[in-house]
Design a protein around this motif. Structure first.
Motif, PDB file in Angstrom:
ATOM      1  N   ASP A 208     -65.316  57.555  -8.714  1.00 20.64           N
ATOM      2  CA  ASP A 208     -65.746  56.154  -8.632  1.00 20.64           C
ATOM      3  C   ASP A 208     -65.649  55.516 -10.007  1.00 20.64           C
ATOM      4  O   ASP A 208     -65.883  56.168 -11.031  1.00 20.64           O
ATOM      5  CB  ASP A 208     -67.214  56.049  -8.201  1.00 20.64           C
ATOM      6  N   VAL A 209     -65.337  54.227 -10.030  1.00 20.19           N
ATOM      7  CA  VAL A 209     -65.326  53.497 -11.291  1.00 20.19           C
ATOM      8  C   VAL A 209     -65.850  52.088 -11.055  1.00 20.19           C
ATOM      9  O   VAL A 209     -65.547  51.456 -10.048  1.00 20.19           O
ATOM     10  CB  VAL A 209     -63.906  53.460 -11.914  1.00 20.19           C
ATOM     11  N   THR A 210     -66.674  51.623 -11.958  1.00 19.29           N
ATOM     12  CA  THR A 210     -67.173  50.251 -11.943  1.00 19.29           C
ATOM     13  C   THR A 210     -66.571  49.500 -13.128  1.00 19.29           C
ATOM     14  O   THR A 210     -66.570  50.013 -14.255  1.00 19.29           O
ATOM     15  CB  THR A 210     -68.707  50.221 -12.032  1.00 19.29           C
ATOM     16  N   VAL A 211     -66.048  48.313 -12.862  1.00 17.08           N
ATOM     17  CA  VAL A 211     -65.410  47.492 -13.897  1.00 17.08           C
ATOM     18  C   VAL A 211     -66.175  46.169 -13.987  1.00 17.08           C
ATOM     19  O   VAL A 211     -66.371  45.495 -12.975  1.00 17.08           O
ATOM     20  CB  VAL A 211     -63.923  47.229 -13.567  1.00 17.08           C
ATOM     21  N   ARG A 212     -66.602  45.829 -15.201  1.00 13.61           N
ATOM     22  CA  ARG A 212     -67.348  44.580 -15.410  1.00 13.61           C
ATOM     23  C   ARG A 212     -66.621  43.731 -16.445  1.00 13.61           C
ATOM     24  O   ARG A 212     -66.245  44.227 -17.514  1.00 13.61           O
ATOM     25  CB  ARG A 212     -68.766  44.877 -15.891  1.00 13.61           C
ATOM     26  N   TYR A 213     -66.449  42.450 -16.115  1.00 14.33           N
ATOM     27  CA  TYR A 213     -65.833  41.505 -17.038  1.00 14.33           C
ATOM     28  C   TYR A 213     -66.882  40.503 -17.518  1.00 14.33           C
ATOM     29  O   TYR A 213     -67.664  39.976 -16.712  1.00 14.33           O
ATOM     30  CB  TYR A 213     -64.676  40.768 -16.363  1.00 14.33           C
ATOM     31  N   HIS A 214     -66.873  40.256 -18.803  1.00 13.56           N
ATOM     32  CA  HIS A 214     -67.802  39.309 -19.421  1.00 13.56           C
ATOM     33  C   HIS A 214     -67.005  38.179 -20.064  1.00 13.56           C
ATOM     34  O   HIS A 214     -66.188  38.417 -20.955  1.00 13.56           O
ATOM     35  CB  HIS A 214     -68.669  40.009 -20.467  1.00 13.56           C
ATOM     36  N   GLY A 215     -67.235  36.961 -19.581  1.00  6.01           N
ATOM     37  CA  GLY A 215     -66.571  35.792 -20.138  1.00  6.01           C
ATOM     38  C   GLY A 215     -67.583  34.838 -20.755  1.00  6.01           C
ATOM     39  O   GLY A 215     -68.578  35.272 -21.348  1.00  6.01           O
TER      40      GLY A 215
END
Length: 437
Positions: A190-197
């Protein structure tokens, strides 16, 4: 300790008789777990019910919180043998449920199979104790309660903490819509990807924002395009868990969750490398910062032991199991299980059993089937097949040695595959990393 065919048949009959006699309390155990579905690492009621079950059974030593809060270990038989090597056979119980749909994977029945098989093996060994010519004190029956199969990988946590080091062979069985000695289980991470803008008004001054939703969409599309270049047996699938707050606010945060799967753990790092390039490329393109968080545990594929499978099929057939011969079913990669990791540590078997329904796992229909009284005859039949197979192996030094040799061989094959993939060119390396937090 070797026994003759007539004695072995008598011991198998004793195990079967014990399971039949215990069917009411075994059904009650399964029903209680099914009636109170609990998620991974939070299976307090199911754990308490199983601990109580073995505590109330004669002769079992129970460690109620074994290395994890909702794990347990119950053992029957000697801690050591003065007359030869001590053999330990393990039966594994699962009991976590799925969010929203309860026991749609039938883990209540897995727990029942493990408990039933353990009681049956104890009864057979007690019956053998009546033979004054038998070498004594050589088999210990162990039941491991293994939480969090659906999310997290409780067996992997237990492996890391040494819970399987003293076991010689392990057994469990999984409900399905067919009887099968083996179904292909794949490696998974499993992998969680988070983007912060950066948030901004989407109409008045969008140029001030950094759009994290754009990064999530690019990431999703990158992976969709990547599928064309993947091996047919590789899988990646995921969701956007968080995509923003309101249409007139440039999203400052988005989150995706993906599962990456390959037929063997040897190939999994290659898919992870390709997927991570897609994650980071989306950050680079949009100017977002990115977090890539792989789960603490990755699930391995399952190592197969031919002797165990042949013995199990013979025993199952004698009890009326109707094993599938559908090549499409038997060759089709299915889900993933942390039992795969166990098979790299201890030789084991993980067959599947029909429960009286054609419903598919992980559906509301299967939840109903797993709690239906009709499932009981199939569940207890599977427990009988497992304990009969355990007796074959434990009471024949030649068969046990063959199992150990096969285990060493298949494990070395997997190691060689990993070495080969590490030294084989796999195309261009990853793109430059996107900015991290």
């Amino acid at each position: 300790m070797s026994v003759g065919s007539e004695s072995l048949l008598r011991l198998k009959e004793a195990a079967v008789r014990c399971i039949d006699q215990a069917q009411d309390k075994l059904h009650a155990l399964s029903r209680d777990i099914w009636s109170c579905p609990e998620l991974a690492y939070g299976e307090t009621s199911a754990h308490a019910r199983l601990v109580s079950f073995f505590t109330e059974e004669w002769g079992w030593q129970v460690e109620p919180h074994y290395k994890l809060d909702t794990a347990f270990r119950a053992s029957w038989g000697p801690d050591c043998s003065l007359e030869g090597p001590l053999l330990r056979v393990g039966f594994l119980c699962e009991y976590d449920a799925l969010p929203g749909i309860g026991h749609a994977c039938g883990h209540n029945l897995i727990a029942e199979v493990g408990a039933a098989a353990a009681l049956g093996l104890r009864a057979a060994l007690q019956d053998q104790d009546q033979d004054p010519d038998r070498p004594r004190g050589q088999v210990q029956v162990v039941v491991l309660g293994t939480p969090a199969e659906e999310d997290g990988g409780g067996k992997i946590d237990l492996l890391k903490d040494g819970a399987f080091e003293d076991l010689d062979v392990v057994f469990m069985a999984h409900p399905s819509k067919e009887d099968a000695v083996y179904l292909p289980c794949v490696a998974e991470h499993d992998v969680t990807v988070r983007y912060h803008g950066r948030a901004s008004h989407a109409s008045s001054y969008p140029w001030e924002g950094v759009n994290a939703l754009d990064a999530a969409v690019l990431c999703y599309n990158n992976l969709s395009v990547l599928r064309q270049q993947l091996k047919p047996s590789w899988r990646l699938h995921g969701i956007i868990k968080h995509g923003g707050l309101k249409p007139n606010i440039i999203p400052a945060f988005t989150e995706l969750e993906y599962y990456l799967r390959t037929p063997s753990r040897a190939e999994l790092p290659l898919l992870k490398l390709k997927a991570e390039s897609c994650f980071r490329a989306a950050a680079t393109a949009t100017g977002c910062q990115v977090e890539v968080e792989f789960a603490k545990n990755s699930f391995d594929n399952m190592l197969r032991i031919p002797t165990l499978e042949q013995l199990f099929q013979t025993n199952g057939t004698s009890l009326g199991l109707d094993f599938s011969v559908d090549e499409e079913v038997l060759a089709h990669e299915s889900g993933s299980t942390d039992f795969g990791n166990v098979t790299f540590e201890v030789p084991g078997i993980h067959p599947y059993f029909y429960i009286g329904s054609d419903a598919l796992n992980h559906t509301e229909e299967y939840t109903g089937a797993a709690g239906d009284d009709k499932a009981q005859v199939y569940t207890l039949r599977m427990a009988k097949a497992l304990v009969m197979t355990a007796l074959d192996v434990l009471l024949s030094p030649e068969l046990l040695q063959q199992v150990r040799l096969e285990f060493t061989h298949v494990k070395e094959q997997e190691t060689q595959k990993e070495r080969s993939l590490r030294t084989t060119p796999q195309g261009p390396g990853p793109l430059p990393r996107g900015p991290d937090l």
